[in-house]
Each structure stands twice: as C-alpha cells, then as structure tokens.
Design an enzyme around this catalytic site. Sequence first.
Site, PDB file in Angstrom:
ATOM      1  N   GLU A  85       0.842  -1.198   0.000  1.00  0.00           N
ATOM      2  CA  GLU A  85       0.000   0.000   0.000  1.00  0.00           C
ATOM      3  C   GLU A  85       0.881   1.254   0.000  1.00  0.00           C
ATOM      4  O   GLU A  85       1.768   1.393   0.828  1.00  0.00           O
ATOM      5  CB  GLU A  85      -0.911   0.006   1.238  1.00  0.00           C
ATOM      6  N   CYS A 149      -7.147  -1.437   8.615  1.00  0.00           N
ATOM      7  CA  CYS A 149      -5.848  -1.463   7.933  1.00  0.00           C
ATOM      8  C   CYS A 149      -5.439  -0.046   7.546  1.00  0.00           C
ATOM      9  O   CYS A 149      -4.363   0.437   7.893  1.00  0.00           O
ATOM     10  CB  CYS A 149      -5.927  -2.336   6.679  1.00  0.00           C
TER      11      CYS A 149
END
Length: 209
Positions: A85, A149
């Site tokens: 990410e 998350c």
Amino acid sequence: MEPEKKAVVVTGFGPFGEHAVNSSWVAVQELEKMGLGEGVDLHVYEVPVEYQTVQRLIPALWKKHCPELVVHVGVSGMATTVTLEKCGHNVGYRGLDNCLFCPGSHCCVDGGPECIDSIIDMDAVCERVTASGLDVAVTISKDAGRYLCDFTYYTSLYQSRGRSAFVHVPPLGKPYSGEQLGRALQAIIEEMLDILEQMGEKINGRHEH
C-alpha cells in the site's frame, strides 16, 4: 564495537468477522521465526481490530522502539497477491470494529492531511522483490480500504512522517501458505530497509531524528 542493530516493528491483526484466523498475524509469526538477519532487532505485535487501541498503541510502539521502520500487515479477503500500500487515508471510516465502535468524526486525525504517502518507493520494492524470483506475486495499491488497515497505516504514517509501510496479504491458502507469506514479508522488508538506507546516505549520510 558492533554496529547498532536497527529496530524494526512489524504488526499483524487479530481475528475479526469471517477471519477467525487472521493470515496477517500468521504471516508475521512466520517472519518472526525467520528473522531479518543479524543487523535487525525484530519486534512483532498482534493488533486487535479496534480503532481506539490502534490510536493508543501505534504512537507507543514508536516511542518504545524508535524503529528504523514500522510495517503493518493486514488481511484482505479480496486479495490474491501480496499488496504493497502506497498511502493511508484520513477520512471515510464508517465500519464498526470488534468493539462495535467507529470514530465519531469518521477520521483518524482531526485536521490531518487527507492522504499521507509512505516515503518508501513501493514500485521499486515491488520490482525488486518480483525480480528476486519469489514464489509469491506482489502488487501495488493506493487504497488500503478505509477500515482498520487503512486507519492503522494513516495513524502510523502521521506518527512517523511517512516512515511506515503497509502490506495486505490474502487469506491463508488463497493461494499462499503462512510460510510463503512470511518469506514474502521477509523479502519485502529487506528491500524496504535497503531503500531507506540508500535514502539516508543521500541525505548526507546521517539519519536525523
């Protein structure tokens, strides 16, 4: 004198929803068995899927270990690859956590920037790990999903001025084993540390804290 060891903190998440066994924590435990080599002190933590705990815990981990890098690992039921990410988002948190809590403001840090990027070049990490012939596919994402998350990643990026990373892993067996995921984390984190070291050398060879 031996060179000082670098502290690296890696977190996985505890169970939630249909994930009675959270593959992110399994992967982190596998990584802990393998370690990150002689020069690294690896500290692992299982993070409960709770917004308020995350808000307390992340700054405490930075304070306690003064780490070179913090890597958060989470499961994504939709993922079929290990996903790096690039950034964390501040607003849009509406999903309830394990305590049935959700931030009233729907955001991580009131008045914080909408998005914070990791200072680590995830494209470079992805290319290097892929080139190393790992048996796990690695991809890139710019949306960590607006749940715990993403919330954890933003909180950590905000705390560390971008010196954090987030890795999404698929559920166990879909298609990778815990050991494969652990090995993938090891390869990914080694590349991240390498990139950080090169960045540090560029900025006059000294890390300013």
